[in-house]
Design a protein around this motif. Structure first.
Motif, PDB file in Angstrom:
ATOM      1  N   VAL A  65       0.837  -1.192   0.000  1.00  0.00           N
ATOM      2  CA  VAL A  65       0.000   0.000   0.000  1.00  0.00           C
ATOM      3  C   VAL A  65       0.875   1.245   0.000  1.00  0.00           C
ATOM      4  CG1 VAL A  65      -1.727   1.302   1.298  1.00  0.00           C
ATOM      5  CG2 VAL A  65      -1.883  -1.186   1.156  1.00  0.00           C
ATOM      6  N   LEU A  66       0.520   2.178  -0.852  1.00  0.00           N
ATOM      7  CA  LEU A  66       1.174   3.485  -0.871  1.00  0.00           C
ATOM      8  C   LEU A  66       0.407   4.420   0.067  1.00  0.00           C
ATOM      9  CD1 LEU A  66       3.049   5.711  -1.935  1.00  0.00           C
ATOM     10  CD2 LEU A  66       1.452   6.010  -3.856  1.00  0.00           C
ATOM     11  N   TYR A  67       1.144   4.999   1.040  1.00  0.00           N
ATOM     12  CA  TYR A  67       0.544   5.948   1.982  1.00  0.00           C
ATOM     13  C   TYR A  67       1.033   7.334   1.622  1.00  0.00           C
ATOM     14  CZ  TYR A  67      -0.867   8.069   6.393  1.00  0.00           C
ATOM     15  OH  TYR A  67      -1.449   8.868   7.344  1.00  0.00           O
ATOM     16  N   LEU A  68       0.093   8.225   1.274  1.00  0.00           N
ATOM     17  CA  LEU A  68       0.430   9.565   0.808  1.00  0.00           C
ATOM     18  C   LEU A  68       0.053  10.590   1.872  1.00  0.00           C
ATOM     19  CD1 LEU A  68       1.345  11.409  -1.588  1.00  0.00           C
ATOM     20  CD2 LEU A  68      -1.067  11.559  -2.210  1.00  0.00           C
ATOM     21  N   GLY A  69       1.007  11.455   2.239  1.00  0.00           N
ATOM     22  CA  GLY A  69       0.749  12.508   3.214  1.00  0.00           C
ATOM     23  C   GLY A  69       0.909  12.002   4.636  1.00  0.00           C
ATOM     24  N   GLY A  70       0.063  12.498   5.534  1.00  0.00           N
ATOM     25  CA  GLY A  70       0.126  12.089   6.931  1.00  0.00           C
ATOM     26  C   GLY A  70       1.249  12.786   7.674  1.00  0.00           C
ATOM     27  N   ARG A  71       1.488  12.325   8.889  1.00  0.00           N
ATOM     28  CA  ARG A  71       2.541  12.881   9.732  1.00  0.00           C
ATOM     29  C   ARG A  71       3.816  12.070   9.535  1.00  0.00           C
ATOM     30  NH1 ARG A  71      -0.562  13.939  15.539  1.00  0.00           N
ATOM     31  NH2 ARG A  71      -2.273  15.222  14.687  1.00  0.00           N
ATOM     32  N   ALA A  72       4.846  12.763   9.094  1.00  0.00           N
ATOM     33  CA  ALA A  72       6.113  12.058   8.836  1.00  0.00           C
ATOM     34  C   ALA A  72       6.673  11.449  10.118  1.00  0.00           C
ATOM     35  CB  ALA A  72       7.129  13.022   8.207  1.00  0.00           C
ATOM     36  N   ALA A  73       6.432  12.094  11.262  1.00  0.00           N
ATOM     37  CA  ALA A  73       6.965  11.589  12.530  1.00  0.00           C
ATOM     38  C   ALA A  73       6.331  10.259  12.931  1.00  0.00           C
ATOM     39  CB  ALA A  73       6.746  12.623  13.637  1.00  0.00           C
ATOM     40  N   ILE A  75       0.487  -6.050   5.691  1.00  0.00           N
ATOM     41  CA  ILE A  75       0.494  -5.053   4.620  1.00  0.00           C
ATOM     42  C   ILE A  75       1.838  -4.344   4.627  1.00  0.00           C
ATOM     43  CG2 ILE A  75      -0.554  -2.906   3.785  1.00  0.00           C
ATOM     44  CD1 ILE A  75      -3.168  -3.798   5.056  1.00  0.00           C
ATOM     45  N   THR A  76       2.492  -4.313   3.477  1.00  0.00           N
ATOM     46  CA  THR A  76       3.741  -3.584   3.337  1.00  0.00           C
ATOM     47  C   THR A  76       3.428  -2.155   2.920  1.00  0.00           C
ATOM     48  OG1 THR A  76       4.897  -5.599   2.665  1.00  0.00           O
ATOM     49  CG2 THR A  76       5.928  -3.489   2.120  1.00  0.00           C
ATOM     50  N   LEU A  77       3.972  -1.210   3.660  1.00  0.00           N
ATOM     51  CA  LEU A  77       3.644   0.192   3.458  1.00  0.00           C
ATOM     52  C   LEU A  77       4.818   0.936   2.838  1.00  0.00           C
ATOM     53  CD1 LEU A  77       1.203   2.071   4.219  1.00  0.00           C
ATOM     54  CD2 LEU A  77       2.629   2.848   6.128  1.00  0.00           C
ATOM     55  N   ILE A  78       4.542   1.647   1.762  1.00  0.00           N
ATOM     56  CA  ILE A  78       5.523   2.589   1.216  1.00  0.00           C
ATOM     57  C   ILE A  78       4.918   3.984   1.353  1.00  0.00           C
ATOM     58  CG2 ILE A  78       6.634   0.952  -0.340  1.00  0.00           C
ATOM     59  CD1 ILE A  78       4.914   1.971  -2.591  1.00  0.00           C
ATOM     60  N   HIS A  79       5.772   4.955   1.652  1.00  0.00           N
ATOM     61  CA  HIS A  79       5.281   6.272   2.055  1.00  0.00           C
ATOM     62  C   HIS A  79       5.814   7.371   1.158  1.00  0.00           C
ATOM     63  CE1 HIS A  79       5.397   9.985   4.643  1.00  0.00           C
ATOM     64  NE2 HIS A  79       4.127   9.648   4.726  1.00  0.00           N
ATOM     65  N   HIS A  80       4.927   8.329   0.878  1.00  0.00           N
ATOM     66  CA  HIS A  80       5.299   9.561   0.181  1.00  0.00           C
ATOM     67  C   HIS A  80       4.719  10.715   0.999  1.00  0.00           C
ATOM     68  CE1 HIS A  80       5.526  12.768  -2.778  1.00  0.00           C
ATOM     69  NE2 HIS A  80       6.261  11.980  -3.567  1.00  0.00           N
ATOM     70  N   ASP A  81       5.564  11.729   1.284  1.00  0.00           N
ATOM     71  CA  ASP A  81       5.124  12.793   2.194  1.00  0.00           C
ATOM     72  C   ASP A  81       4.161  13.788   1.570  1.00  0.00           C
ATOM     73  OD1 ASP A  81       6.708  14.297   0.545  1.00  0.00           O
ATOM     74  OD2 ASP A  81       8.206  14.816   2.052  1.00  0.00           O
ATOM     75  N   GLY A  82       3.730  13.590   0.344  1.00  0.00           N
ATOM     76  CA  GLY A  82       2.751  14.469  -0.283  1.00  0.00           C
ATOM     77  C   GLY A  82       3.333  15.734  -0.867  1.00  0.00           C
ATOM     78  N   GLY A  83       4.660  15.753  -1.098  1.00  0.00           N
ATOM     79  CA  GLY A  83       5.280  16.913  -1.728  1.00  0.00           C
ATOM     80  C   GLY A  83       5.956  17.860  -0.768  1.00  0.00           C
ATOM     81  N   LEU A  84       6.020  17.513   0.529  1.00  0.00           N
ATOM     82  CA  LEU A  84       6.697  18.395   1.468  1.00  0.00           C
ATOM     83  C   LEU A  84       8.204  18.424   1.197  1.00  0.00           C
ATOM     84  CD1 LEU A  84       4.819  17.487   4.790  1.00  0.00           C
ATOM     85  CD2 LEU A  84       4.463  19.462   3.283  1.00  0.00           C
ATOM     86  N   GLU A  85       8.799  17.261   1.085  1.00  0.00           N
ATOM     87  CA  GLU A  85      10.225  17.154   0.761  1.00  0.00           C
ATOM     88  C   GLU A  85      10.446  16.301  -0.487  1.00  0.00           C
ATOM     89  OE1 GLU A  85      12.370  15.747   4.125  1.00  0.00           O
ATOM     90  OE2 GLU A  85      11.855  17.463   5.402  1.00  0.00           O
TER      91      GLU A  85
END
Length: 278
Positions: A175-183, A197-207
């Motif tokens: 699952v791709l997780y977009l946004g949320g709290r990076a911490a 579930i294996t999670l991959i994360h994208h900060d939504g364009g912050l960095e």
């Protein structure tokens, strides 16, 4: 001396039988005169009766006028005595008191209506919070159950950013997780791993650049995104990429751990579709 009376000329001697011949004519004349006298008498009597009725009506009208005048005189005396003003003052005070009571009752009803509306809104809010709490509890219970030891070996690649080539690709989802709290990303990965579930994360364009979204989306089975922790630009691109790639997407309210747990529970149960991003 008084003058001597004049001598009347001697009447002609009556003809024998002339008196008997004039008698019927004389009788008829007398009867006619009698009838005329009776008719005149009846007319006079009717006129007298009309005059009497008019006089009685005039007297009755005078009596009524006198009674009306007497009533007006009594009312005038009542007004002049000042009693009517006292009575009117008392009635005015009574009406003012009734008006104040009615105004207070109206204000009380208005306050009660607003209190009732506020109470209904509060009940609705509490019911929504209760439903959300129950959903979050079920999701957390599911995570706890998933964290218990099982005979199945867990995926050793859970939590990594690369799901490609995973030997369990048909089992645990990526699952791709977009946004949320990076911490909280580490906790997100751990919770997702408990559900397989294996999670991959994208900060939504912050960095990270949003240009990475198509590549990361191609490696994921689905996408989840917190509505309160993602920019409009990132969400717009996410929806466009998901529609083109045919990837299911779940945008959920909130951005905390409990909201993420509920979203992961929905993903694990397959409770999302291609239209959830719309």
């Amino acid at each position: 001396m008084c003058p001597a009376p004049e001598r009347q000329p001697a009447s002609a001697p009556a003809t024998p039988g002339s008196g008997q011949a004039d008698a019927p004519h004389r009788l008829a004349q007398l009867e006619r005169e009698n009838a005329e006298l009776k008719a005149g008498l009846r007319r006079e009597l009717a006129a007298l009766r009309r005059q009497l009725a008019a006089a009685e009506a005039a007297l009755a009208g005078q009596d009524a006028a006198r009674a009306h005048t007497a009533a007006l005189e009594r009312r005038l005396a009542h007004f002049e005595s000042g009693r009517i003003m006292v009575e009117m003052g008392r009635r005015l005070l009574s009406l003012q008191t009734a008006h104040r009571d009615l105004h207070r009752a109206h204000q009380r009803i208005w306050q009660l209506e607003h209190t009732l509306r506020d109470a209904q809104l509060e009940i609705t809010r509490i019911a929504d919070e209760r439903d959300t709490a129950l959903t979050e509890r079920r999701a957390l219970e599911m995570l706890i159950d998933a964290s218990l030891p099982t005979t199945t070996e867990p995926c050793t690649r859970a939590g990594s950013d690369d799901c490609a080539g995973c030997s369990d690709a048909l089992g645990p989802r990526c699952v791709l997780y977009l946004g949320g709290r990076a911490a909280l990303s580490a906790q997100y990965r751990q919770l997702a791993g408990r559900l397989g579930i294996t999670l991959i994360h994208h900060d939504g364009g912050l960095e990270e650049s949003l240009a990475r979204l198509p590549d990361m989306l191609s490696r994921a089975d689905a996408v989840v995104c917190p509505a309160d922790r993602v920019s409009h630009a990132a969400r717009h691109q996410l929806e466009s990429h998901c529609q083109r790639a045919g990837k299911p997407c779940l945008i959920y309210p909130g951005d905390g751990v409990s909201g993420f747990a509920v979203a992961m529970a929905q993903v694990s149960r397959g409770e999302f579709s291609l239209t959830d991003c719309d």
